[in-house]
Design a protein around this motif. Structure first.
Motif, PDB file in Angstrom:
ATOM      1  N   PRO A  88     -58.683 -12.488 -14.247  1.00  0.00           N
ATOM      2  CA  PRO A  88     -59.159 -13.121 -13.018  1.00  0.00           C
ATOM      3  C   PRO A  88     -58.339 -12.638 -11.817  1.00  0.00           C
ATOM      4  N   VAL A  89     -58.940 -12.673 -10.656  1.00  0.00           N
ATOM      5  CA  VAL A  89     -58.288 -12.208  -9.431  1.00  0.00           C
ATOM      6  C   VAL A  89     -56.994 -12.956  -9.162  1.00  0.00           C
ATOM      7  N   TRP A  90     -56.922 -14.214  -9.501  1.00  0.00           N
ATOM      8  CA  TRP A  90     -55.755 -15.046  -9.199  1.00  0.00           C
ATOM      9  C   TRP A  90     -54.585 -14.777 -10.149  1.00  0.00           C
ATOM     10  N   PHE A  91     -54.836 -14.108 -11.274  1.00  0.00           N
ATOM     11  CA  PHE A  91     -53.810 -14.015 -12.305  1.00  0.00           C
ATOM     12  C   PHE A  91     -52.548 -13.281 -11.838  1.00  0.00           C
ATOM     13  N   ALA A  92     -52.684 -12.070 -11.313  1.00  0.00           N
ATOM     14  CA  ALA A  92     -51.497 -11.273 -10.947  1.00  0.00           C
ATOM     15  C   ALA A  92     -50.654 -11.953  -9.877  1.00  0.00           C
ATOM     16  N   PRO A  93     -51.256 -12.475  -8.790  1.00  0.00           N
ATOM     17  CA  PRO A  93     -50.401 -13.154  -7.799  1.00  0.00           C
ATOM     18  C   PRO A  93     -49.731 -14.413  -8.360  1.00  0.00           C
ATOM     19  N   THR A  94     -50.460 -15.167  -9.161  1.00  0.00           N
ATOM     20  CA  THR A  94     -49.892 -16.387  -9.745  1.00  0.00           C
ATOM     21  C   THR A  94     -48.762 -16.047 -10.709  1.00  0.00           C
ATOM     22  N   ALA A  95     -48.974 -15.062 -11.564  1.00  0.00           N
ATOM     23  CA  ALA A  95     -47.939 -14.652 -12.514  1.00  0.00           C
ATOM     24  C   ALA A  95     -46.718 -14.107 -11.779  1.00  0.00           C
ATOM     25  N   THR A  96     -46.937 -13.390 -10.685  1.00  0.00           N
ATOM     26  CA  THR A  96     -45.826 -12.854  -9.901  1.00  0.00           C
ATOM     27  C   THR A  96     -44.959 -13.981  -9.353  1.00  0.00           C
ATOM     28  N   VAL A  97     -45.608 -15.013  -8.817  1.00  0.00           N
ATOM     29  CA  VAL A  97     -44.860 -16.167  -8.292  1.00  0.00           C
ATOM     30  C   VAL A  97     -44.109 -16.872  -9.415  1.00  0.00           C
ATOM     31  N   LEU A  98     -44.754 -17.053 -10.559  1.00  0.00           N
ATOM     32  CA  LEU A  98     -44.101 -17.745 -11.679  1.00  0.00           C
ATOM     33  C   LEU A  98     -42.929 -16.936 -12.235  1.00  0.00           C
ATOM     34  N   ILE A  99     -43.056 -15.620 -12.274  1.00  0.00           N
ATOM     35  CA  ILE A  99     -41.936 -14.777 -12.704  1.00  0.00           C
ATOM     36  C   ILE A  99     -40.769 -14.940 -11.739  1.00  0.00           C
ATOM     37  N   ALA A 100     -41.065 -14.884 -10.440  1.00  0.00           N
ATOM     38  CA  ALA A 100     -40.004 -15.040  -9.431  1.00  0.00           C
ATOM     39  C   ALA A 100     -39.353 -16.418  -9.528  1.00  0.00           C
ATOM     40  N   LEU A 101     -40.148 -17.455  -9.752  1.00  0.00           N
ATOM     41  CA  LEU A 101     -39.583 -18.802  -9.910  1.00  0.00           C
ATOM     42  C   LEU A 101     -38.695 -18.886 -11.144  1.00  0.00           C
ATOM     43  N   GLY A 102     -39.087 -18.212 -12.229  1.00  0.00           N
ATOM     44  CA  GLY A 102     -38.263 -18.189 -13.433  1.00  0.00           C
ATOM     45  C   GLY A 102     -36.919 -17.520 -13.190  1.00  0.00           C
ATOM     46  N   VAL A 103     -36.930 -16.412 -12.451  1.00  0.00           N
ATOM     47  CA  VAL A 103     -35.685 -15.719 -12.110  1.00  0.00           C
ATOM     48  C   VAL A 103     -34.804 -16.618 -11.251  1.00  0.00           C
ATOM     49  N   PHE A 104     -35.391 -17.222 -10.234  1.00  0.00           N
ATOM     50  CA  PHE A 104     -34.638 -18.100  -9.341  1.00  0.00           C
ATOM     51  C   PHE A 104     -34.053 -19.293 -10.105  1.00  0.00           C
ATOM     52  N   ALA A 105     -34.863 -19.898 -10.968  1.00  0.00           N
ATOM     53  CA  ALA A 105     -34.394 -21.047 -11.748  1.00  0.00           C
ATOM     54  C   ALA A 105     -33.252 -20.652 -12.676  1.00  0.00           C
ATOM     55  N   ALA A 106     -33.341 -19.470 -13.283  1.00  0.00           N
ATOM     56  CA  ALA A 106     -32.262 -19.004 -14.171  1.00  0.00           C
ATOM     57  C   ALA A 106     -30.973 -18.795 -13.389  1.00  0.00           C
ATOM     58  N   LEU A 107     -31.082 -18.216 -12.203  1.00  0.00           N
ATOM     59  CA  LEU A 107     -29.888 -18.033 -11.366  1.00  0.00           C
ATOM     60  C   LEU A 107     -29.256 -19.375 -11.031  1.00  0.00           C
ATOM     61  N   ARG A 108     -30.074 -20.342 -10.677  1.00  0.00           N
ATOM     62  CA  ARG A 108     -29.558 -21.676 -10.352  1.00  0.00           C
ATOM     63  C   ARG A 108     -28.937 -22.344 -11.576  1.00  0.00           C
ATOM     64  N   LEU A 109     -29.598 -22.199 -12.703  1.00  0.00           N
ATOM     65  CA  LEU A 109     -29.117 -22.802 -13.949  1.00  0.00           C
ATOM     66  C   LEU A 109     -27.749 -22.250 -14.326  1.00  0.00           C
ATOM     67  N   ILE A 110     -27.617 -20.938 -14.300  1.00  0.00           N
ATOM     68  CA  ILE A 110     -26.343 -20.320 -14.658  1.00  0.00           C
ATOM     69  C   ILE A 110     -25.265 -20.633 -13.641  1.00  0.00           C
ATOM     70  N   SER A 111     -25.593 -20.573 -12.345  1.00  0.00           N
ATOM     71  CA  SER A 111     -24.558 -20.842 -11.336  1.00  0.00           C
ATOM     72  C   SER A 111     -24.126 -22.312 -11.370  1.00  0.00           C
ATOM     73  N   ASN A 112     -25.018 -23.222 -11.718  1.00  0.00           N
ATOM     74  CA  ASN A 112     -24.660 -24.643 -11.804  1.00  0.00           C
ATOM     75  C   ASN A 112     -23.937 -24.977 -13.105  1.00  0.00           C
ATOM     76  N   SER A 113     -23.960 -24.064 -14.082  1.00  0.00           N
ATOM     77  CA  SER A 113     -23.313 -24.346 -15.364  1.00  0.00           C
ATOM     78  C   SER A 113     -21.822 -24.023 -15.341  1.00  0.00           C
ATOM     79  N   GLY A 114     -21.376 -23.407 -14.265  1.00  0.00           N
ATOM     80  CA  GLY A 114     -19.960 -23.057 -14.177  1.00  0.00           C
ATOM     81  C   GLY A 114     -19.659 -21.649 -14.640  1.00  0.00           C
ATOM     82  N   GLU A 115     -20.674 -20.922 -15.134  1.00  0.00           N
ATOM     83  CA  GLU A 115     -20.470 -19.523 -15.523  1.00  0.00           C
ATOM     84  C   GLU A 115     -20.211 -18.700 -14.275  1.00  0.00           C
ATOM     85  N   SER A 116     -19.293 -17.762 -14.355  1.00  0.00           N
ATOM     86  CA  SER A 116     -19.031 -16.901 -13.196  1.00  0.00           C
ATOM     87  C   SER A 116     -19.887 -15.651 -13.273  1.00  0.00           C
ATOM     88  N   LEU A 117     -20.516 -15.327 -12.166  1.00  0.00           N
ATOM     89  CA  LEU A 117     -21.369 -14.129 -12.102  1.00  0.00           C
ATOM     90  C   LEU A 117     -20.740 -13.105 -11.202  1.00  0.00           C
TER      91      LEU A 117
END
Length: 117
Positions: A88-117
């Motif tokens: 569907p036309v909506w798939f690629a833009p929606t998946a792109t946003v969800l991938i970016a949100l996953g990356v952002f959430a992982a960065l927040r998760l790791i930085s809030n866990s006390g791990e040093s990056l």
């Protein structure tokens, strides 16, 4: 473990974890759903795969640049899939946003866990 080796392992593990998560979510979706709803599950799977793969890569490699790298690899794999058969036309833009949100959430998760990056 040397820094270069650790980073390489982090990249490989991140992509494998992300891909396995996408495959697992999609397999579960195929077990319970049919038709167009599977595309929603596939897009959600990419977001979940991005979150898990990026988290694994950051945890192992401890390099901030690994986060967008895992996201870009999963995004590229998603585009290969989109061009392989009709989506569907909506798939690629929606998946792109969800991938970016996953990356952002992982960065927040790791930085809030006390791990040093």
């Amino acid at each position: 473990m040397s820094s270069i080796f650790r980073t390489g392992v982090a990249l490989v593990v991140g992509v494998l974890v992300g891909g396995a998560a996408v495959a697992g979510v999609e397999a579960t979706g195929h077990a319970f759903l049919k038709g167009p709803a599977l595309f929603i599950i596939a897009a959600l799977g990419l977001g979940i795969g991005s979150l898990l793969g990026t988290t694994a890569a950051l945890f192992i490699g401890r390099r901030r640049w690994l986060a967008p790298t895992i996201g870009i690899v999963l995004w590229g794999l998603m585009l290969m899939n989109v061009f392989a058969f009709a989506h569907p036309v909506w798939f690629a833009p929606t998946a792109t946003v969800l991938i970016a949100l996953g990356v952002f959430a992982a960065l927040r998760l790791i930085s809030n866990s006390g791990e040093s990056l």
